[in-house]
Scaffold this active site. Structure first.
Site, short mmCIF file in Angstrom:
data_model
loop_
_atom_site.label_atom_id
_atom_site.label_comp_id
_atom_site.label_asym_id
_atom_site.label_seq_id
_atom_site.Cartn_x
_atom_site.Cartn_y
_atom_site.Cartn_z
N GLY A 58 -4.39 19.49 -33.85
CA GLY A 58 -5.66 19.29 -33.16
C GLY A 58 -5.91 20.32 -32.07
O GLY A 58 -7.06 20.65 -31.77
N GLU B 290 -7.35 23.15 -33.73
CA GLU B 290 -8.70 22.78 -34.20
C GLU B 290 -9.73 22.89 -33.07
O GLU B 290 -10.87 23.28 -33.30
CB GLU B 290 -8.68 21.37 -34.80
CG GLU B 290 -7.95 21.34 -36.15
CD GLU B 290 -7.90 19.95 -36.74
OE1 GLU B 290 -7.31 19.07 -36.10
OE2 GLU B 290 -8.48 19.74 -37.82
N ALA C 1 -2.66 16.30 -32.14
CA ALA C 1 -3.09 14.93 -31.89
C ALA C 1 -1.91 14.17 -31.29
O ALA C 1 -0.76 14.59 -31.43
CB ALA C 1 -3.51 14.29 -33.20
N GLU D 231 0.14 19.66 -39.80
CA GLU D 231 -0.02 18.22 -40.06
C GLU D 231 0.67 17.76 -41.34
O GLU D 231 1.17 16.62 -41.40
CB GLU D 231 -1.50 17.86 -40.14
CG GLU D 231 -2.20 17.73 -38.80
CD GLU D 231 -2.74 19.04 -38.27
OE1 GLU D 231 -2.33 20.12 -38.78
OE2 GLU D 231 -3.57 19.02 -37.35
#
Ligand code: COA
Length: 653
Positions: free
Chosen positions: A123, A126, A84, A146
């Site tokens: 992310g 992901e 992210a 994270e």
């Protein structure tokens, strides 16, 4: 030209066509029957809003495009998305959120393949987990780190990863931020194939095979067979065995809880809970501190006058001269960091012994698995050269002296080396205590001289201080900074002062601990209070750990033996028979512990402010990261200055 939503892209992108933009960071094109989605958001393809919206639109368009039979998601530049966009963390999420993008990828009725290179982290991984298939370059690394930033994966990572690689492996990967290499990812079933080169071509071949075989889409959300933990107590056991650095970390406990949900709850319910935990973590002071440290560490590499690329060439030549204890570990670490090392000693026997010690160290590291292969070991060993001719050092980009830490020996060697090194060679003196200005004065090229201070133990501590003398050039300081990167250490650039950054602030902290001791609080209580706060060692334990001689020298500074250092020795001797305070199992009233922590850390913070005011460092965050990486301060509290600011703010609220 951005393509508006709903455009009939099947027609627009027919045939191998130029790329079409879906947003400022996502482009796509169709090659035969395959739709490529390229993510292009340098430097690390972070998943900022434009990436999420572009990706979402591209997937939707390719889903509807009749000519497209499979979709490949791939990163441009150095990497698949590495996470992210951390810079967006403090703001409300702009739709589409990554979770929604991932759900749409997973629901796509055409095979979606993630083609992974570089670092597929957070992310980024992901997204790959939401794809139906994953192939990776052999050099790729994958993980959900994270927790390191005080949050947990928030786009399905805690629900999909356990379904792919099993509960125990997922717990390790998520709660301890463990990064996997491609081979391990393949073995665990995280990726379907790894390829040595030409990811693009291999991804096409993989996609054609999937199409030709009519392979059913593999939706990770539907996988069940790896969800049962090996034993019922696995989650509690894992939590109670978390490494010390993760003790009291909200994100680690929430990560474990979320993986537990993956095993216990339906997928969508687990996903909903995951989001709840993410919001809780994001609002926590710990995540603010960890993100602060993340950016502070990166900022530390840049100082006013920094010259990027100062360490010329892919394999720079670094000379090492002198016989101090740092020689072997430093040489080995430089070789592992991709430097060529030229070891200098006028004595042939000493030179040969020193060279053997370095090779032995490399072999030991190899046998412990810290060097990936025999081939790599050989290449490191081959990059070690020796010379007894000082003149050979003139070809080096940097020469590091590692003589014992006395002004006479440092001045002598720096003076002698300065007559030999090249015009642009950085002449690095490794000192913990001495004035770099005084050492530089012995040099014929004072502009080339810069100090480096390694923390104890030098081979494991991530921190290094780069100390600029009054006349140190930007080039010399930049070379030292870039060497730190090769050594996998975080540099903090400072001006010369007694104790530099770490020891000067440590001195203030230790003096306060001694003052509290003199007021009648036992050393064991002071140690326990700071250890419970999260320090790796209490202040008196730290003195024992580094040795009382060094602790005394830190307390007294360059002016030599003085009152405080002597006091420390006397107090330690008056403790338990061997001078050590009783360390384990001490419990003290919370209010006393809080007062001890506050007094010691505020003393350090006040000294840190003085360092900034005097221009010794240019940023307050530089002092904080020295404490986090060099002095055992808990990362999730951000460093003494960050902690003091937060504490004062919360008191004022
Ligand atoms: N969001 C925003 N910026 C990021 C970022 C992210 N997720 N990851 C890295 N960056 C920025 C860095 O701040 C740095 O910016 P700068 O050049 O302005 O200082 C730049 O990208 C390069 O990062 P750096 O860490 O210096 O490069 P590297 O090659 O040594 O390491 C990574 C690359 C991706 C391994 C490393 O940056 C990293 O671990 N990033 C965080 C990954 C992560 O935790 N992802 C999950 C996020 S929730």
């Amino acid at each position: 030209m951005p393509v508006s939503e709903g455009t009939a892209l099947g027609t627009q992108l027919a045939a191998p066509a130029p790329e079409t933009s879906f947003s400022s960071t996502v482009a796509a094109r169709i090659d035969a029957n395959i739709g490529f989605i390229y993510i292009d958001n340098p430097p690390v393809n972070a998943l900022s809003h434009s990436v999420r919206s572009g990706l979402s639109a591209a997937v939707r368009t390719f889903s509807d495009a009749p000519g497209v039979q499979a979709i490949i998601v791939i990163g441009k530049g150095q990497t698949f998305p590495a996470g992210a966009d951390i810079r967006e963390f403090g703001r409300p999420i702009e739709e589409p959120a990554l979770n929604a993008v991932n759900l749409s990828i997973e629901a796509c009725r055409k095979p979606v393949i993630a083609a992974i290179h570089g670092t597929a982290l957070g992310g980024g991984l992901e997204i790959a987990l939401a794809c139906h298939f994953r192939i990776a370059l052999a050099s790729a690394r994958l993980g959900l780190p994270e927790v390191k930033l005080g949050v947990i994966p928030g786009a399905g990572g805690t629900q999909r990863l356990p379904r792919l690689i099993g509960i125990e492996q997922a717990l390790r990967a998520i709660a301890t931020s463990r990064i996997l290499d491609a081979a391990e990812a393949l073995q665990l079933g995280l990726v379907d194939a790894i390829v040595a080169d030409d990811l693009h071509a291999h991804a096409i071949r993989f996609a054609q095979q999937v199409i030709a075989e009519g392979r059913p889409l593999r939706l990770v959300r539907d996988l069940q067979d790896k969800l049962a933990p090996a034993s019922a107590g696995v989650f509690d056991e894992f939590e109670s065995n978390l490494p010390a650095r993760l003790r009291n970390r909200l994100a680690a406990t929430r990560a474990i809880r979320s993986v537990r949900n993956a095993a216990a709850l339906p997928f969508d319910e687990g996903l909903r809970k995951e989001r709840e935990y993410v919001e809780e973590c994001k609002a926590s002071p710990q995540s603010a501190a960890l993100q602060y440290v993340f950016f502070a560490e990166r900022a530390a590499f840049k100082f006013d006058g920094y010259i990027a690329g100062a360490l010329a060439g892919p394999e720079p030549l670094v000379g090492i001269a002198g016989a101090g204890a740092l020689r072997t570990p430093l040489a080995a670490a430089l070789l592992i960091g991709g430097c060529r090392v030229l070891l200098f000693d006028q004595n042939a026997r000493a030179l040969s012994d020193a060279s053997s010690a370095i090779v032995e160290r490399l072999e030991r590291l190899s046998s412990k698995g810290r060097i990936a292969s025999r081939q790599e070991l050989q290449s490191f060993t081959a990059a070690l050269e020796v010379t007894s001719e000082a003149a050979s050092l003139r070809h080096c980009t940097a020469v590091i002296e590692v003589e014992p830490d006395t002004l006479s020996s440092k001045s002598a060697i720096v003076g002698a080396l300065s007559a030999q090194v090249g015009e642009k060679t950085a002449l690095i003196t490794t000192t913990a205590l001495l004035s770099v200005d005084e050492i530089a004065a012995a040099s014929r090229r004072p502009a080339n001289v810069v100090g480096m201070h390694f923390f104890i133990p030098a081979s494991t501590m991530r921190q290094v201080e780069i100390v600029r003398a009054d006349r140190s050039s930007n080039l010399a300081a930049s070379i030292a900074v870039e060497l730190s990167r090769r050594l996998e250490k975080i540099p903090v650039v400072s001006r010369d002062c007694d104790g530099f950054v770490g020891d000067r602030t440590l001195r203030a902290y230790l003096k306060e601990a001694i003052a509290i001791l003199e007021e009648g609080v036992p050393a064991a209580h002071i140690d326990a209070a700071l250890r419970d706060f999260g320090m790796a060692h209490g202040p008196f334990e730290l003195c024992d750990f580094i040795g009382l001689d060094l602790a005394q020298r830190i307390l007294d500074g360059r002016s030599g033996p003085g009152e405080t250092g002597t006091k420390l020795i006397d107090l330690q001797r008056a403790g338990t028979p061997n001078g050590m305070p009783a360390h384990a199992g001490t419990s003290i009233p919370k209010i006393l512990a809080a007062a001890i922590v506050e007094r010691c850390l505020l003393a350090a913070a006040a000294e840190a402010k003085r360092l900034v005011a005097e221009g010794i460092v240019s940023r307050p965050s530089d002092v904080d990261i020295v404490w986090v990486n060099g002095l055992g301060f808990p990362e999730h509290c951000g460093g003494p200055l960050f902690w003091a600011t937060q504490t004062t703010a919360s008191v004022q609220r």
